[in-house]
Scaffold this motif. Sequence first.
Motif, PDB file in Angstrom:
ATOM      1  N   LEU A   1      38.663  34.200  32.981  1.00 51.90           N
ATOM      2  CA  LEU A   1      39.273  35.380  32.532  1.00 51.90           C
ATOM      3  C   LEU A   1      39.027  36.147  31.593  1.00 51.90           C
ATOM      4  O   LEU A   1      39.014  35.323  30.219  1.00 51.90           O
ATOM      5  CB  LEU A   1      40.822  35.344  32.669  1.00 51.90           C
ATOM      6  N   SER A   2      38.637  37.476  31.438  1.00 56.70           N
ATOM      7  CA  SER A   2      38.144  37.985  30.350  1.00 56.70           C
ATOM      8  C   SER A   2      39.114  39.343  30.054  1.00 56.70           C
ATOM      9  O   SER A   2      39.180  40.195  30.742  1.00 56.70           O
ATOM     10  CB  SER A   2      36.895  38.543  30.356  1.00 56.70           C
TER      11      SER A   2
ATOM     12  N   SER B   1      49.007  41.893  38.217  1.00 62.22           N
ATOM     13  CA  SER B   1      50.086  40.946  38.570  1.00 62.22           C
ATOM     14  C   SER B   1      50.478  41.231  39.982  1.00 62.22           C
ATOM     15  O   SER B   1      51.233  40.122  40.236  1.00 62.22           O
ATOM     16  CB  SER B   1      51.489  41.927  37.717  1.00 62.22           C
ATOM     17  N   HIS B   2      49.811  42.202  40.636  1.00 61.55           N
ATOM     18  CA  HIS B   2      50.200  42.324  42.125  1.00 61.55           C
ATOM     19  C   HIS B   2      49.631  41.046  42.794  1.00 61.55           C
ATOM     20  O   HIS B   2      50.131  40.520  43.920  1.00 61.55           O
ATOM     21  CB  HIS B   2      49.445  43.568  42.732  1.00 61.55           C
ATOM     22  N   PHE B   3      48.632  40.348  42.289  1.00 55.82           N
ATOM     23  CA  PHE B   3      47.913  39.180  42.852  1.00 55.82           C
ATOM     24  C   PHE B   3      48.415  37.895  42.372  1.00 55.82           C
ATOM     25  O   PHE B   3      48.140  36.940  42.899  1.00 55.82           O
ATOM     26  CB  PHE B   3      46.597  39.479  42.544  1.00 55.82           C
ATOM     27  N   VAL B   4      49.509  37.731  41.614  1.00 56.45           N
ATOM     28  CA  VAL B   4      50.074  36.411  41.117  1.00 56.45           C
ATOM     29  C   VAL B   4      51.348  36.323  41.697  1.00 56.45           C
ATOM     30  O   VAL B   4      52.229  37.161  41.322  1.00 56.45           O
ATOM     31  CB  VAL B   4      49.848  36.466  39.588  1.00 56.45           C
ATOM     32  N   PRO B   5      51.684  35.496  42.621  1.00 51.97           N
ATOM     33  CA  PRO B   5      52.765  35.346  43.340  1.00 51.97           C
ATOM     34  C   PRO B   5      53.850  34.708  42.541  1.00 51.97           C
ATOM     35  O   PRO B   5      55.175  35.027  42.591  1.00 51.97           O
ATOM     36  CB  PRO B   5      52.417  34.541  44.450  1.00 51.97           C
TER      37      PRO B   5
ATOM     38  N   SER C   1      38.113  41.569  33.364  1.00 54.76           N
ATOM     39  CA  SER C   1      37.364  41.075  34.426  1.00 54.76           C
ATOM     40  C   SER C   1      37.879  39.663  34.932  1.00 54.76           C
ATOM     41  O   SER C   1      38.240  38.947  33.863  1.00 54.76           O
ATOM     42  CB  SER C   1      35.853  41.448  34.298  1.00 54.76           C
ATOM     43  N   CYS C   2      37.439  39.081  35.889  1.00 52.78           N
ATOM     44  CA  CYS C   2      37.657  37.819  36.337  1.00 52.78           C
ATOM     45  C   CYS C   2      36.421  37.188  37.189  1.00 52.78           C
ATOM     46  O   CYS C   2      35.885  38.028  37.953  1.00 52.78           O
ATOM     47  CB  CYS C   2      38.801  37.835  37.348  1.00 52.78           C
ATOM     48  N   ALA C   3      36.194  36.000  36.985  1.00 44.63           N
ATOM     49  CA  ALA C   3      35.054  35.250  37.583  1.00 44.63           C
ATOM     50  C   ALA C   3      35.796  34.100  38.141  1.00 44.63           C
ATOM     51  O   ALA C   3      36.369  33.286  37.644  1.00 44.63           O
ATOM     52  CB  ALA C   3      33.894  35.194  36.998  1.00 44.63           C
ATOM     53  N   ALA C   4      35.230  33.385  39.381  1.00 45.88           N
ATOM     54  CA  ALA C   4      35.751  32.376  39.982  1.00 45.88           C
ATOM     55  C   ALA C   4      34.781  31.600  40.873  1.00 45.88           C
ATOM     56  O   ALA C   4      33.842  32.300  41.333  1.00 45.88           O
ATOM     57  CB  ALA C   4      36.990  32.615  40.631  1.00 45.88           C
TER      58      ALA C   4
ATOM     59  N   ASP D   1      40.971  36.468  44.551  1.00 43.09           N
ATOM     60  CA  ASP D   1      41.644  37.895  44.808  1.00 43.09           C
ATOM     61  C   ASP D   1      41.416  38.643  43.692  1.00 43.09           C
ATOM     62  O   ASP D   1      41.049  39.786  43.522  1.00 43.09           O
ATOM     63  CB  ASP D   1      43.184  37.891  45.138  1.00 43.09           C
ATOM     64  N   LEU D   2      41.836  38.245  42.365  1.00 43.56           N
ATOM     65  CA  LEU D   2      41.266  38.807  41.020  1.00 43.56           C
ATOM     66  C   LEU D   2      39.864  39.219  40.868  1.00 43.56           C
ATOM     67  O   LEU D   2      39.903  40.080  40.367  1.00 43.56           O
ATOM     68  CB  LEU D   2      42.304  38.096  40.010  1.00 43.56           C
ATOM     69  N   GLN D   3      39.119  38.331  41.204  1.00 41.96           N
ATOM     70  CA  GLN D   3      37.902  38.621  41.063  1.00 41.96           C
ATOM     71  C   GLN D   3      37.211  39.712  42.217  1.00 41.96           C
ATOM     72  O   GLN D   3      36.501  40.515  41.646  1.00 41.96           O
ATOM     73  CB  GLN D   3      36.998  37.227  41.612  1.00 41.96           C
TER      74      GLN D   3
END
Length: 388
Positions: free
Chosen positions: A163-164, A23-27, A153-156, A192-194
């Motif tokens: 998102l997994s 949640s820190h990375f989602v404004p 985990s996250c990939a982009a 950022d999430l990745q």
Amino acid sequence: MTPNPYQAPPTDSLAAGQTPPPSHFVPGRLEFNGEVTRQHHRDAVIKAGIRTEYRNTTRVLIALAGMYALLVSVLVLASGDLDATNLLRTFLATAVLLAGVALFCRHQRWLVGTRVPSFQLALGPIRGWVDRDGLWIETGQSQAYWPLDKLVSCAATHELWVLSFAKEQTFWQTLPIDAFADPASARGVAADLQQAFPPRLPQLLDERKRTPPEAPCLFPMPEDAVAFEGEFYEDCARTTRLWKASKQAVVRTWFALAILLVSLLISIFVLTGFRTLYVALAALWCVFLVASIFVRVWRARRSARQTGRTIAWCSKGWLDDHGYCAMTSLSQTRATWQFFDHAEITDDVIGLYPHEDDVACCLVSREQFADADDWNRATELVRSKFVA
């Protein structure tokens, strides 16, 4: 409907060096409305790399095969024995190993790059959002929600955000960047999430699934619904089409691995002038490798055992005239009957299959219903919705 069952923890309470929560990375809320294709799910593996073993295994095998061929060539040149027979033996030994590597890599590409992406659930038009609480996805026939604090985990890429939420990483959520109302913001959050939650190797089991769901249910239960709740045991699925389809994939994987190891043994046998000592040493290493895989699987399954049975997950939900609803500790799903392609009923389970094939299934066991009457009501309901 705006789900908000979770409150993100304050970031200033984090210990030094601790990774902030997702949640820190989602404004704020990032809304999307677009279409997901099978190619998007395939690109989630091929391009974005949500399943790291696809790239890693291929790279490692190609590197080892290259090193093997280089070492063989150096040894032959150093020995000075360059007669036609020795050169032919060297060429055959290298060719056999490369053939085994190529076949295994081809199987890996089919399994992770084609088969697994083919049974992802979100397909076609989708809409929803990502916010500090979670991910919400709606299709024409289903609604689903994943709390963001369960992100694994996250990939982009420039075009995709993947998102997994489960450690097995059998399923993931693929979001086209161009579906977002603000693609630039979505692309930045995904990157950022990745970085904070990069792709990781899939695990055999996700222990979090064995925890009973405690979050408030986001969907109202109709009065005529047939409820279920409790542990789903792995042995309940042994007679289902899903089990048979999964077993076929496992057998095919072991067969591909066997071909790779046999090609290695044959290569060594030919290269050493048909000397059995070296082959025996290599065979011992192969046995150790296979045994280590079996031990790893056995340990993971033993940790999930309860009274001699392996718990696959804990779930609760219901079946009603509209469709199916279920929630675990990781997600909540509501789907209409039209969402499913076919169904099956065995002595132990109800299986609802979203695709034509049998590689993905929503399962409810007889033991999860309160009594025989509820089980009979549920099976009759399913039969009435899927007339043969």
